[in-house]
Write an enzyme that holds these catalytic residues in place. Structure first.
Site, PDB file in Angstrom:
ATOM      1  N   ASP A  38       9.718   1.952   8.659  1.00 49.03           N
ATOM      2  CA  ASP A  38       9.119   3.252   8.345  1.00 49.03           C
ATOM      3  C   ASP A  38       8.796   4.036   9.610  1.00 49.03           C
ATOM      4  O   ASP A  38       8.932   5.256   9.651  1.00 49.03           O
ATOM      5  CB  ASP A  38       7.840   3.081   7.518  1.00 49.03           C
ATOM      6  CG  ASP A  38       8.171   2.737   6.067  1.00 49.03           C
ATOM      7  OD1 ASP A  38       9.320   2.979   5.653  1.00 49.03           O
ATOM      8  OD2 ASP A  38       7.292   2.218   5.368  1.00 49.03           O
ATOM      9  N   SER A  82      13.553   6.826  -4.475  1.00 49.59           N
ATOM     10  CA  SER A  82      12.714   6.017  -3.606  1.00 49.59           C
ATOM     11  C   SER A  82      11.279   6.554  -3.717  1.00 49.59           C
ATOM     12  O   SER A  82      11.032   7.468  -4.484  1.00 49.59           O
ATOM     13  CB  SER A  82      13.271   6.168  -2.199  1.00 49.59           C
ATOM     14  OG  SER A  82      12.575   5.360  -1.335  1.00 49.59           O
ATOM     15  N   LEU A  83      10.373   6.006  -2.936  1.00 52.66           N
ATOM     16  CA  LEU A  83       8.995   6.516  -2.942  1.00 52.66           C
ATOM     17  C   LEU A  83       8.595   6.843  -1.511  1.00 52.66           C
ATOM     18  O   LEU A  83       9.013   6.152  -0.580  1.00 52.66           O
ATOM     19  CB  LEU A  83       8.037   5.445  -3.458  1.00 52.66           C
ATOM     20  CG  LEU A  83       8.013   5.138  -4.952  1.00 52.66           C
ATOM     21  CD1 LEU A  83       7.218   3.874  -5.208  1.00 52.66           C
ATOM     22  CD2 LEU A  83       7.405   6.299  -5.721  1.00 52.66           C
ATOM     23  N   GLU A 114      -0.608   1.090  -9.971  1.00 52.25           N
ATOM     24  CA  GLU A 114       0.019  -0.175 -10.369  1.00 52.25           C
ATOM     25  C   GLU A 114       0.583  -0.898  -9.151  1.00 52.25           C
ATOM     26  O   GLU A 114       0.729  -0.298  -8.090  1.00 52.25           O
ATOM     27  CB  GLU A 114       1.120   0.102 -11.403  1.00 52.25           C
ATOM     28  CG  GLU A 114       2.221   0.999 -10.853  1.00 52.25           C
ATOM     29  CD  GLU A 114       3.195   1.480 -11.933  1.00 52.25           C
ATOM     30  OE1 GLU A 114       2.745   1.886 -13.017  1.00 52.25           O
ATOM     31  OE2 GLU A 114       4.407   1.443 -11.652  1.00 52.25           O
ATOM     32  N   LYS A 116       2.996  -2.410  -6.397  1.00 54.77           N
ATOM     33  CA  LYS A 116       4.335  -2.135  -5.866  1.00 54.77           C
ATOM     34  C   LYS A 116       4.963  -3.496  -5.576  1.00 54.77           C
ATOM     35  O   LYS A 116       4.492  -4.245  -4.723  1.00 54.77           O
ATOM     36  CB  LYS A 116       4.261  -1.315  -4.585  1.00 54.77           C
ATOM     37  CG  LYS A 116       5.646  -0.988  -4.040  1.00 54.77           C
ATOM     38  CD  LYS A 116       5.573  -0.028  -2.878  1.00 54.77           C
ATOM     39  CE  LYS A 116       6.919   0.602  -2.587  1.00 54.77           C
ATOM     40  NZ  LYS A 116       8.017  -0.333  -2.415  1.00 54.77           N
ATOM     41  N   GLU A 173      11.899  -4.423 -11.034  1.00 57.91           N
ATOM     42  CA  GLU A 173      12.274  -5.150  -9.821  1.00 57.91           C
ATOM     43  C   GLU A 173      12.629  -6.586 -10.177  1.00 57.91           C
ATOM     44  O   GLU A 173      11.957  -7.220 -10.994  1.00 57.91           O
ATOM     45  CB  GLU A 173      11.092  -5.215  -8.849  1.00 57.91           C
ATOM     46  CG  GLU A 173      10.581  -3.907  -8.356  1.00 57.91           C
ATOM     47  CD  GLU A 173      11.443  -3.270  -7.285  1.00 57.91           C
ATOM     48  OE1 GLU A 173      11.739  -3.931  -6.281  1.00 57.91           O
ATOM     49  OE2 GLU A 173      11.812  -2.101  -7.459  1.00 57.91           O
TER      50      GLU A 173
HETATM   51  S1  IVH Z   1       8.439   3.891  -9.215  1.00 53.64           S
HETATM   52  C1  IVH Z   1      10.794   7.520  -9.073  1.00 53.64           C
HETATM   53  N1  IVH Z   1       6.882   1.800  -9.325  1.00 53.64           N
HETATM   54  O1  IVH Z   1       9.828   0.576  -4.595  1.00 53.64           O
HETATM   55  C2  IVH Z   1       9.836   6.473  -8.752  1.00 53.64           C
HETATM   56  N2  IVH Z   1       8.739   1.780  -7.847  1.00 53.64           N
HETATM   57  O2  IVH Z   1       9.976   1.979  -2.129  1.00 53.64           O
HETATM   58  C3  IVH Z   1      10.394   5.298  -8.070  1.00 53.64           C
HETATM   59  N3  IVH Z   1       9.006  -0.316  -6.621  1.00 53.64           N
HETATM   60  O3  IVH Z   1      12.647   2.448  -5.459  1.00 53.64           O
HETATM   61  C4  IVH Z   1      10.067   4.041  -8.657  1.00 53.64           C
HETATM   62  N4  IVH Z   1       7.279  -1.350  -7.495  1.00 53.64           N
HETATM   63  O4  IVH Z   1      12.458   0.000  -6.329  1.00 53.64           O
HETATM   64  C5  IVH Z   1       7.967   2.364  -8.770  1.00 53.64           C
HETATM   65  N5  IVH Z   1       5.467  -0.014  -9.548  1.00 53.64           N
HETATM   66  C6  IVH Z   1       6.530   0.531  -8.996  1.00 53.64           C
HETATM   67  C7  IVH Z   1       7.321  -0.126  -8.038  1.00 53.64           C
HETATM   68  C8  IVH Z   1       8.421   0.535  -7.479  1.00 53.64           C
HETATM   69  C9  IVH Z   1       8.291  -1.443  -6.659  1.00 53.64           C
HETATM   70  C10 IVH Z   1      10.197  -0.094  -5.777  1.00 53.64           C
HETATM   71  C11 IVH Z   1      11.274   0.729  -6.413  1.00 53.64           C
HETATM   72  C12 IVH Z   1      11.372   1.952  -5.538  1.00 53.64           C
HETATM   73  C13 IVH Z   1      10.892   1.403  -4.238  1.00 53.64           C
HETATM   74  C14 IVH Z   1      10.446   2.497  -3.313  1.00 53.64           C
END
Ligand code: IVH
Length: 669
Positions: A38, A82-83, A114, A116, A173
């Site tokens: 990052d 992605s986030l 929630e 990650k 995931e």
């Molecule tokens: S939301 C459009 N929720 O982290 C929103 N992602 O670093 C994207 N991930 O691409 C997904 N836990 O693969 C969401 N509770 C969670 C998550 C999550 C893991 C992953 C996911 C995303 C990545 C981004």
């Protein structure tokens, strides 16, 4: 616009980031931590904006790409994004402020907080309630069809949803449980193969294996919706409840909160609870709860504006790297290991950490005497993250792997095209010691009192060079060695003598064939019955054994094709070792000659009259065995009511399906 040097630097950074993307997404083998990654991206984004140089294909504008050859490509109905990441409370509060500005003053913002999950993203499609496909994120727009591997690795994933919408893409995931990760690494170590760095990398590698998942178990957790027809949900919290209602694996806990202070409190609570979760949780995801408001907030090309990830501090500690040593695997792999001054890390005392390979040491410029930062990768294996340069002693010298090996008389060479080193030749005393220690170990022939120290004495005195030499040892030779007396010499000779009677799987495991761990040795010997039959087997016959894949089959065939190994086996035979299963070890079928001899049966659903135990007993009585998952090695599926996915899989693979009546007839009941 910019000066040329800024442009060069930007290009360079883009290249570096693309390389790390490649390693992370495609090879499942990241070299740097998420945080380091990052930081690189942040630096690039800043330079791009300062120089007014952005490009659509810059890694700051795109999501990584996990697509690999050999998998069917599938377009996502909606992109998998992605986030954006944040690392502190201020950034999280800034996200809240940004979001609030997008809505009318006084609009109520509700959030879901929630876990990650640190896994591999997947999108599952259920059509009319049936699971039809599983696809990786790919480049966000299109991914790889991994349905087969996923079904094999996650056998208990529900294939059917009750009362589901017509069509739904559910996202989540894939991850590997710590226990499974440790099991696989232990087997790798026993087989002298390099170990996997963390469960995430292994998950990514497993799901992308072309020849099946090699018996590895994965798990899944679902938290998102990509597409849904007809539209079914108003809020993220509804989705969580629906996922739970469908009995799909879901997050262990989530919070619904309004105020940013409560968001922060939830994040902090999650940080405390996460260590108890089945999956590695490396952060919290904060999402606007209302899907209507999510649409209003919109997204960038890469990430939604309505959600953000808060990354937890990985548990790290600083300590002294006392020395670098090497560990030698059974098949000669030479792996560098850091010996550390003991330090507390995530609840355990850490005194050793893997350094992976020569390149890793060079890249991080790790030297004995350095103060280093250690971290648990995926919270399991400690690794050296970086060197605290300020604390480096003035007289410190770069660590040279080749020289280190040479000084210790370790004859090894770098495997072409890899970062790994391997001992050269079986005649190397280190290799001899390693093989003998493995041969005598508890998991193999279990020769009491023949540990590392005694093996060392025997090899140094040139009394023993390979396992067959053990059986020619005499008491008077032992008596000439230090620390041996009448009694201990006699005990060792007796223990060696006794090992001749050991079960066949012990001998097969003891031979040190690559990839053949204890369990595989048991499965293979059960299947073939004698060492001679195993030696004669071709790859296809070997692959018929549950748990034996193409790579292991080839390793076995290669091992027995090698003249040196055949000569060793001959000498072991002459020494009188047991080369066959004892009657008591033989599977029932071989003794009784039943109709299900050597056949595998999978039970599914509820049978009209037989219980599971009764059906299993009948299968075993007829010489068969049961297995929990359907594969091409399954001979029959015995299906009752509500048989579901196993039945569907049997039909797909063309495996014979029996109902109770047909089964009773077959086994003559
Ligand atoms: S939301 C459009 N929720 O982290 C929103 N992602 O670093 C994207 N991930 O691409 C997904 N836990 O693969 C969401 N509770 C969670 C998550 C999550 C893991 C992953 C996911 C995303 C990545 C981004």
């Amino acid at each position: 616009m910019s000066n040329p040097s800024a442009q060069t630097h930007i290009e360079e950074l883009r290249e570096i980031i693309r390389r790390h993307d490649e390693l992370y997404y495609r090879e499942g083998a990241s070299e740097i931590s998420d945080r380091e990654y990052d930081a690189l991206k942040e630096e690039l984004a800043q330079m791009e904006s300062e120089a007014g140089l952005d490009a659509e294909d810059s890694p700051t504008k795109t999501v990584g790409d996990d697509r690999t050859e050999g998998f069917r490509k599938v377009k996502h109905r909606r992109p998998m994004l992605s986030l954006d990441n944040t690392y502190n409370e201020e950034e999280l509060r800034a996200f809240h402020v940004r979001l609030a500005k997008m809505f009318d003053e006084g609009a109520e913002l509700e959030f879901v907080v929630e876990p990650k999950i640190d896994g591999v993203a997947v999108s599952l499609t259920y059509e009319k309630g049936q699971l039809v496909q599983a696809v990786t994120r790919g480049n966000g727009a299109e991914g790889d069809d991994i349905t087969r591997n996923l079904l094999e690795a996650v056998p208990d994933l529900p294939r059917e949803l009750k009362d589901a919408p017509e069509l739904i893409e559910i996202r989540g995931e894939i991850y590997m449980m710590a226990e499974e990760f440790l099991r696989i690494n232990q087997e790798r170590e026993e087989s002298g193969l390099p170990m996997f760095a963390n469960p995430r990398n292994l998950t990514a590698g497993t799901i992308k294996q072309l020849g099946g998942v090699s018996g590895r178990r994965l798990s899944i957790v679902l938290y998102g919706v990509g597409y849904c027809e007809p539209n079914h949900f108003a809020m993220q919290s509804d989705l969580h409840e629906a996922i739970r209602g469908w009995r799909l694996p879901t997050v262990e806990k989530y919070w619904r909160v309004n105020r940013i202070d409560d968001v922060w409190a939830a994040v902090e609570e999650l940080d405390k609870l996460r260590h108890e979760f089945a999956y590695a949780t490396d952060g919290a995801v904060v999402k606007l709860n209302s899907f209507a408001m999510q649409s209003e907030a919109g997204m960038t090309s890469k990430a939604p504006r309505w959600a953000i990830a808060y990354k937890f501090e990985a548990e790290q500690a600083e300590t002294l790297l006392e020395k670098i040593d090497v560990q030698i695997g059974r098949t000669g792999a030479v792996t560098p290991v850091a010996h550390l001054a003991p330090v507390q890390l995530a609840g355990t005392t850490v005194s050793r950490a893997t350094l992976h390979n020569e390149d890793e040491i060079k890249r991080k410029d790790i030297r004995p005497g350095d103060t280093v930062v250690v971290q648990k990768a995926g919270e399991i294996i400690p690794q050296v993250l970086s060197v605290v340069m300020d604390k480096r002693p003035a007289d410190s010298m770069p660590f040279e792997f080749a020289r280190f090996l040479e000084e210790r008389g370790i004859k090894a060479e770098r495997v072409p095209g890899q970062a790994a080193w391997r001992l050269t030749g079986q005649d190397d005393p280190i290799q001899q010691r390693r093989r003998l220690t493995h041969y005598a170990s508890k998991q193999c022939l279990d020769i009491e009192n023949l540990g590392e120290a005694v093996v060392d004495q025997l090899v140094t005195a040139e009394l023993v060079a390979d396992p067959a030499d053990l059986y020619a040892l005499r008491k008077d030779q032992l008596l000439e060695l230090e620390r041996f007396g009448e009694k201990s010499a006699e005990n060792l000779i007796n223990a060696i003598e006794q090992s001749k009677q050991a079960e066949l799987w012990r001998l097969l495991h003891a031979l040190g064939i690559s990839h053949v761990g204890k369990q595989s040795a048991k499965d293979i010997t059960q299947h073939f019955g004698t060492l001679d039959a195993i030696m004669e087997a071709d790859p296809e016959t070997l692959e018929a054994v549950d748990g034996v894949g193409g790579i292991m089959a080839k390793a076995i065939v290669d091992f027995f094709a090698d003249e040196k190994n055949r000569a060793l086996i001959l000498r072991l035979r002459e020494a009188g070792l047991n080369f066959a299963l004892a009657d008591s070890e033989k599977p029932a079928e071989a003794v009784e000659g039943g109709v299900l001899n050597g056949k595998t049966v999978v039970l599914t659903g509820t049978l009209p009259t037989l219980t599971r135990d009764q059906a299993t007993a009948l299968i075993e009585k007829a010489g068969g065995k049961t297995s929990s998952s359907v594969s091409k090695k399954t001979d029959y599926v015995l299906a009752g009511d509500a048989a579901g996915s196993k039945l569907a899989k049997a039909e797909k693979l063309g495996v014979a399906v029996l109902d109770e009546a047909a089964f009773r007839e077959l086994v003559g009941e």
